[in-house]
Write a protein that holds these residues in place. Sequence first.
Motif, PDB file in Angstrom:
ATOM      1  N   ARG A  62      28.368  44.972  64.876  1.00  0.00           N
ATOM      2  CA  ARG A  62      29.293  45.161  65.893  1.00  0.00           C
ATOM      3  C   ARG A  62      29.272  44.100  66.383  1.00  0.00           C
ATOM      4  O   ARG A  62      28.621  42.380  66.746  1.00  0.00           O
ATOM      5  CB  ARG A  62      28.363  46.407  66.732  1.00  0.00           C
ATOM      6  CG  ARG A  62      27.945  47.431  66.872  1.00  0.00           C
ATOM      7  CD  ARG A  62      27.057  48.360  67.019  1.00  0.00           C
ATOM      8  NE  ARG A  62      28.640  48.510  68.772  1.00  0.00           N
ATOM      9  CZ  ARG A  62      29.767  49.588  68.828  1.00  0.00           C
ATOM     10  NH1 ARG A  62      29.742  49.709  67.320  1.00  0.00           N
ATOM     11  NH2 ARG A  62      30.630  49.460  70.016  1.00  0.00           N
ATOM     12  N   ALA A  67      31.570  43.917  71.923  1.00  0.00           N
ATOM     13  CA  ALA A  67      31.845  46.020  72.060  1.00  0.00           C
ATOM     14  C   ALA A  67      31.060  45.902  73.476  1.00  0.00           C
ATOM     15  O   ALA A  67      29.670  46.009  73.807  1.00  0.00           O
ATOM     16  CB  ALA A  67      30.351  45.667  70.715  1.00  0.00           C
ATOM     17  N   GLY A  97      31.346  56.291  64.240  1.00  0.00           N
ATOM     18  CA  GLY A  97      31.836  56.129  65.165  1.00  0.00           C
ATOM     19  C   GLY A  97      31.953  57.275  66.225  1.00  0.00           C
ATOM     20  O   GLY A  97      31.657  59.025  65.581  1.00  0.00           O
ATOM     21  N   GLU A 152      35.298  57.131  59.415  1.00  0.00           N
ATOM     22  CA  GLU A 152      34.263  56.077  59.605  1.00  0.00           C
ATOM     23  C   GLU A 152      33.477  55.087  59.159  1.00  0.00           C
ATOM     24  O   GLU A 152      33.951  53.820  58.662  1.00  0.00           O
ATOM     25  CB  GLU A 152      33.439  56.717  61.138  1.00  0.00           C
ATOM     26  CG  GLU A 152      33.793  56.968  62.786  1.00  0.00           C
ATOM     27  CD  GLU A 152      34.176  56.163  63.174  1.00  0.00           C
ATOM     28  OE1 GLU A 152      34.116  55.068  62.904  1.00  0.00           O
ATOM     29  OE2 GLU A 152      35.703  56.539  63.740  1.00  0.00           O
ATOM     30  N   GLU A 202      37.254  53.581  57.344  1.00  0.00           N
ATOM     31  CA  GLU A 202      37.344  52.550  58.495  1.00  0.00           C
ATOM     32  C   GLU A 202      37.110  51.110  58.328  1.00  0.00           C
ATOM     33  O   GLU A 202      37.021  50.484  58.918  1.00  0.00           O
ATOM     34  CB  GLU A 202      38.079  53.224  59.364  1.00  0.00           C
ATOM     35  CG  GLU A 202      38.945  54.211  59.916  1.00  0.00           C
ATOM     36  CD  GLU A 202      38.975  54.647  61.327  1.00  0.00           C
ATOM     37  OE1 GLU A 202      40.052  55.378  61.024  1.00  0.00           O
ATOM     38  OE2 GLU A 202      38.276  54.602  61.549  1.00  0.00           O
ATOM     39  N   GLU A 203      35.501  51.136  58.627  1.00  0.00           N
ATOM     40  CA  GLU A 203      34.407  50.320  58.872  1.00  0.00           C
ATOM     41  C   GLU A 203      34.018  49.715  58.285  1.00  0.00           C
ATOM     42  O   GLU A 203      33.701  48.492  58.039  1.00  0.00           O
ATOM     43  CB  GLU A 203      33.227  50.855  59.820  1.00  0.00           C
ATOM     44  CG  GLU A 203      33.616  51.193  61.106  1.00  0.00           C
ATOM     45  CD  GLU A 203      32.590  52.065  62.189  1.00  0.00           C
ATOM     46  OE1 GLU A 203      31.104  51.498  61.766  1.00  0.00           O
ATOM     47  OE2 GLU A 203      32.806  51.514  63.729  1.00  0.00           O
ATOM     48  N   CYS A 205      38.057  48.101  58.603  1.00  0.00           N
ATOM     49  CA  CYS A 205      38.236  46.828  59.703  1.00  0.00           C
ATOM     50  C   CYS A 205      37.297  46.027  60.266  1.00  0.00           C
ATOM     51  O   CYS A 205      36.340  46.118  59.541  1.00  0.00           O
ATOM     52  CB  CYS A 205      38.692  47.832  61.401  1.00  0.00           C
ATOM     53  SG  CYS A 205      36.965  48.800  61.700  1.00  0.00           S
ATOM     54  N   ASP A 206      38.138  45.594  61.440  1.00  0.00           N
ATOM     55  CA  ASP A 206      36.363  44.190  61.908  1.00  0.00           C
ATOM     56  C   ASP A 206      36.160  44.563  62.986  1.00  0.00           C
ATOM     57  O   ASP A 206      35.336  43.390  63.181  1.00  0.00           O
ATOM     58  CB  ASP A 206      37.460  43.383  62.338  1.00  0.00           C
ATOM     59  CG  ASP A 206      38.846  43.788  63.257  1.00  0.00           C
ATOM     60  OD1 ASP A 206      38.168  44.919  64.110  1.00  0.00           O
ATOM     61  OD2 ASP A 206      39.654  42.437  64.471  1.00  0.00           O
ATOM     62  N   GLU A 207      36.143  45.615  63.211  1.00  0.00           N
ATOM     63  CA  GLU A 207      34.565  46.654  64.213  1.00  0.00           C
ATOM     64  C   GLU A 207      33.453  45.979  63.577  1.00  0.00           C
ATOM     65  O   GLU A 207      32.300  46.025  64.458  1.00  0.00           O
ATOM     66  CB  GLU A 207      35.478  47.558  63.951  1.00  0.00           C
ATOM     67  CG  GLU A 207      34.271  48.186  64.958  1.00  0.00           C
ATOM     68  CD  GLU A 207      34.984  49.446  65.476  1.00  0.00           C
ATOM     69  OE1 GLU A 207      33.137  50.772  66.632  1.00  0.00           O
ATOM     70  OE2 GLU A 207      35.556  50.601  65.413  1.00  0.00           O
TER      71      GLU A 207
END
Length: 235
Positions: free
Chosen positions: A31, A35, A47, A89, A92-93, A166-168
């Motif tokens: 992370r 954050a 998430g 999630e 996306e991650e 994504c860039d999370e």
Amino acid sequence: MTIDKTAIRNAATVIVIRDRMTTPSILMGQRGAKAAFMPNKFVFPGGAVDIGDADIPLASALTPQCAARIGEDIDPALAHAIPVAAVRELWEETGLILGQKGEWQGDVPPDWETFAATGHLPHAEPLQFVFRALTPPGRPRRFDARFFLVDVDDIASDPDNFDAACDELSHLQWVPLTKARSFDMPFITEVVLAEVEARARDLNAPESVPYFKNNDEESLFLRLKGKTPTYTGGD
């Protein structure tokens, strides 16, 4: 929409495991330093459940046993949304697809457009519910998180290709179980990791699912079996 930072949010986390019968490893990422929740920590992808997750069609549902355990001590409407959130999630991650080939009917919600463009529908059956934890009071964010274990063989995309992520999470990598504890991770991730280590080579669903229920009155350690939770002691 304003999010109440003091509210407990339902969440889903996915532990992807590969080479489980030989040299098991799990997918983790780090992370960001800024954050609000667990900065700099290495975690599993996951998430919060979104409102729209309840309306997303599944190519397959959770197994009846996992569904029964998910359904304990929650709003029944969440039983569908939680595994949907897990698939979303993960996509996306990490950019990994837990899906089956299929066509979406009607308009695709914005959060799902890139997933739908791959030609897949979310696939929940491989998700094995293995842990639940409620963040203790006093933290900047509180989540009622469900942890799912899934075998890499059930992923429909290249498990080493994170280009769609994504860039999370940064530093996405496959971490050998034997080395995972050397990473800087939250306490609850360590606890879940111990459960994964114990189950790494067992393909069967656990006899019961651990549930750390840290509410405002007390901390309980329960076991979810698909009926009334069993209390097994705690502070």
